[in-house]
Motif scaffolding. Sequence first.
Motif: not given
Length: 129
Positions: A99-128
Amino acid sequence: MLLPPEQTLFVRGTVPALLLAAAPVHDDLPVLAVADGEVPHCEGWSIVPKLTLCVVDGPGDAGIVIPAMVAPVVDGHQGLPADLADWCEDAERAGGAVVLSLDALPESLDWTHLLRSGTSRGGFLPALT
């Protein structure tokens, strides 16, 4: 709190992702710090990936409910529209979702940018289930 589906993007993959835009839980989630390509677990958080509603639950009162049935879903490899039932199966197989929380949804899925420290908040959440 209810998060409008247009502020979300469900992304299919071996480990599926859920992108959140302007979510009320943004400040409650940890700043994402990916080390050696590993997305960290979000301690105290969980996700309930269901077809009708998806719940992201955190510690204390932190959490959101997403009307998932009407939310956008894409294939993580090609970015083409996908099916939410398949996303839910991906989450079940992976034991959760990123789960990644961002200011706005990206126009394209650039995972390098999305996962770079400081760009998003979140991480892996286990499923219930």
